[in-house]
Write a protein that holds these residues in place. Structure first.
Motif, short mmCIF file in Angstrom:
data_model
loop_
_atom_site.label_atom_id
_atom_site.label_comp_id
_atom_site.label_asym_id
_atom_site.label_seq_id
_atom_site.Cartn_x
_atom_site.Cartn_y
_atom_site.Cartn_z
N LEU A 47 0.83 -1.21 0.00
CA LEU A 47 0.00 0.00 0.00
C LEU A 47 0.86 1.26 0.00
O LEU A 47 0.51 2.27 -0.65
CB LEU A 47 -0.93 -0.01 1.22
N PHE A 50 1.97 1.72 -3.54
CA PHE A 50 0.88 2.22 -4.38
C PHE A 50 0.60 3.70 -4.12
O PHE A 50 0.34 4.48 -5.05
CB PHE A 50 -0.40 1.40 -4.13
N LEU A 51 0.63 4.09 -2.83
CA LEU A 51 0.37 5.48 -2.47
C LEU A 51 1.43 6.41 -3.05
O LEU A 51 1.12 7.46 -3.62
CB LEU A 51 0.30 5.61 -0.95
N ALA A 54 0.92 6.58 -6.85
CA ALA A 54 -0.26 7.31 -7.31
C ALA A 54 -0.20 8.78 -6.93
O ALA A 54 -0.87 9.62 -7.56
CB ALA A 54 -1.52 6.67 -6.72
N ASP A 59 -6.81 7.85 -4.76
CA ASP A 59 -6.79 7.22 -6.08
C ASP A 59 -7.45 5.84 -5.99
O ASP A 59 -7.06 5.01 -5.17
CB ASP A 59 -5.34 7.08 -6.56
N THR A 61 -7.18 3.37 -7.81
CA THR A 61 -6.32 2.25 -8.22
C THR A 61 -5.54 1.67 -7.04
O THR A 61 -4.91 0.61 -7.17
CB THR A 61 -5.34 2.71 -9.30
N ILE A 62 -5.57 2.38 -5.93
CA ILE A 62 -4.87 1.85 -4.74
C ILE A 62 -5.72 0.71 -4.17
O ILE A 62 -6.83 0.93 -3.68
CB ILE A 62 -4.66 2.95 -3.69
N ASN A 89 -9.01 6.62 2.47
CA ASN A 89 -9.25 5.52 1.54
C ASN A 89 -9.37 4.23 2.37
O ASN A 89 -8.81 4.13 3.46
CB ASN A 89 -8.12 5.40 0.53
#
Length: 453
Positions: A47, A50-51, A54, A59, A61-62, A89
């Protein structure tokens, strides 16, 4: 001994298996918890990547590929919070669920871990990491279902103890088999010694393991040595009897042929010496005879024989012999000793009775084991409690007019003590004296007993 070995082995086996079960369960629990923590660490790092990639915590997509994060109430959740704790999120599984937050300071790497419980009572292992993006701080939380892990541990514990219980049962059965096999030579030796003690054999025979064979040989050597010592003692007693009786007889005869006070004194004293020599020689003979291992006698046959003899000696006395059943155990000792004890008691009963004597044989359970019980009672004058105690003393005679030395009952008491039995004088139901003689027993022999006379 086999039972003691079994219970000792079983006790240690139970302790060892219980300790093994708890140890295996603890190791399994630690392994699962470590695996869970490593999995959560991996998801936190994913994660974080991904963060950072992005550049926007909102986002869509995370996401994590693990399908458990898409299943509601699965216990597998991830959340990205702002520095103030506001949700930024989250995973599909946590939608509609208000999860508590970890408390406590972050470590040097900006991480902290803990255990929380969600609204459904599911325990969660939670790992949280702080991430800074564009000057803002975000907290990434990933939780895994700890309740599932605890359930797996409980299942493992149950299965482990079932398996260990089966192993313990097999080991217990094996220990019984091994103990019985190992104790078989000792049981065989014990049976052989018992056979010698009961008079069925004169020595220990059979093949024994190397560890036990020397013991069997030592016991046989002890038996042979004991027999030799007894034989030498008998010879010495006989020699002493001949060596003392002849000079005493000469002195007594010489004194009888003379007149005067000196002759009377010599005759009286030699008479005492003769009685004392006879008494102590008889005791030595009895002690040597009762020391012989492995003798037994049929008490029923002996009492039948004594009854027939006493009927001839005392024809005016009615002797009622109550014949026992065939299960009556034998007397463990020399046949002549039993004849001497029972013969003296039966003869005394006939002498003092008014024409009626009863004889009964039975066995009795005592703290010493099963004992032979011989009861002889008569309808004579009997004895008071004080007289009963006095008459058992050495050489004491309550009626000095009756011929005898008073040593018959004394010899009976001596033999009873040697055999570890007991002699009691009580009041008879016939009105006279009841004598109860208790003696050790042996296994029943294999001869055919004659019919009662």
């Amino acid at each position: 001994m086999a039972a003691s070995l079994f219970w000792l082995t079983a006790g240690w086996l139970v302790v060892a298996l219980l300790a093994t079960g708890f140890l295996l369960t603890d190791l399994y629990s630690r392994a699962l918890d470590t695996t869970l923590s490593e999995t959560l660490d991996f998801h936190v790092e994913s994660l974080t990547g991904f963060l950072l990639e992005a550049r926007d915590p909102r986002d869509p997509t995370i996401a994590l590929a693990d399908p458990r994060f898409d299943r509601p109430r699965s216990g597998w959740y991830w959340i990205i919070r702002g520095d103030s704790g506001a949700l930024v999120n989250l995973s599909t599984s946590v939608v509609g669920i208000d999860l508590p937050q970890l408390s406590g300071a972050l470590d040097a790497q900006g991480r902290r871990t803990g255990v929380l419980t969600d609204a459904f009572g599911t325990q969660l292992r939670v790992i949280e990491r702080s991430v800074t993006l564009d000057g803002k701080t975000y907290r990434i939380e990933v939780s895994g279902n700890l309740t599932e892990i605890l359930g797996l541990v409980e299942d493992f514990r149950g299965q482990t103890f079932i398996v260990l219980g089966a192993v313990g049962a097999m080991l217990a059965i094996m220990s019984v088999i091994v103990a019985r096999f190992a104790m078989r030579p000792i049981d065989k030796l014990s049976a052989a010694i018992e056979s010698v003690r009961e008079g069925d054999s004169t020595e220990i025979t059979g093949q024994y393991p190397t560890e036990i064979a020397p013991l069997a040989e030592e016991v046989n050597e002890l038996l042979r040595s004991n027999a030799q010592i007894i034989e030498r003692a008998r010879n010495q007693v006989g020699n002493l009897a001949h060596g003392l009786k002849t000079p005493i007889a000469v002195l007594r005869n010489e004194a009888a042929s003379k007149k005067g006070a000196l002759a009377d004194v010599v005759q009286a004293e030699t008479e005492k010496m003769s009685n004392m020599v006879s008494t102590y020689l008889e005791r030595a003979r009895l002690a040597a005879r009762t020391s012989i291992v492995g003798k037994k006698a049929d008490s029923t046959m002996i009492m039948l024989r004594l009854t027939r003899v006493m009927r001839k000696i005392h024809p005016d006395v009615t002797i009622a012999f109550q014949r026992p059943d065939a299960s009556l155990p034998w007397f463990r000792g020399d046949e002549a000793d039993l004849e001497e004890m029972a013969g003296n008691l039966l003869d005394n009963a006939c002498k003092w009775s008014k024409g009626q004597v009863g004889v009964r044989l039975s066995s009795e359970r005592t703290p010493k084991g099963t004992q032979l019980l011989i009861r002889i009672d008569d309808n004579g004058p009997g004895l008071s409690d004080d007289d009963a105690r006095k008459v058992l003393r050495r050489g004491v005679r309550l009626d000095e007019k009756t011929p005898g030395t008073g040593l018959g009952l004394d010899i009976v008491k001596e033999l009873v003590d040697v055999y570890g039995g007991s002699l009691e004088l009580k009041r008879s139901a016939l009105g006279g004296l009841l004598v109860e003689l208790r003696l050790p027993t042996a296994r029943l022999g294999g001869i055919v007993r004659p019919a009662a006379a």
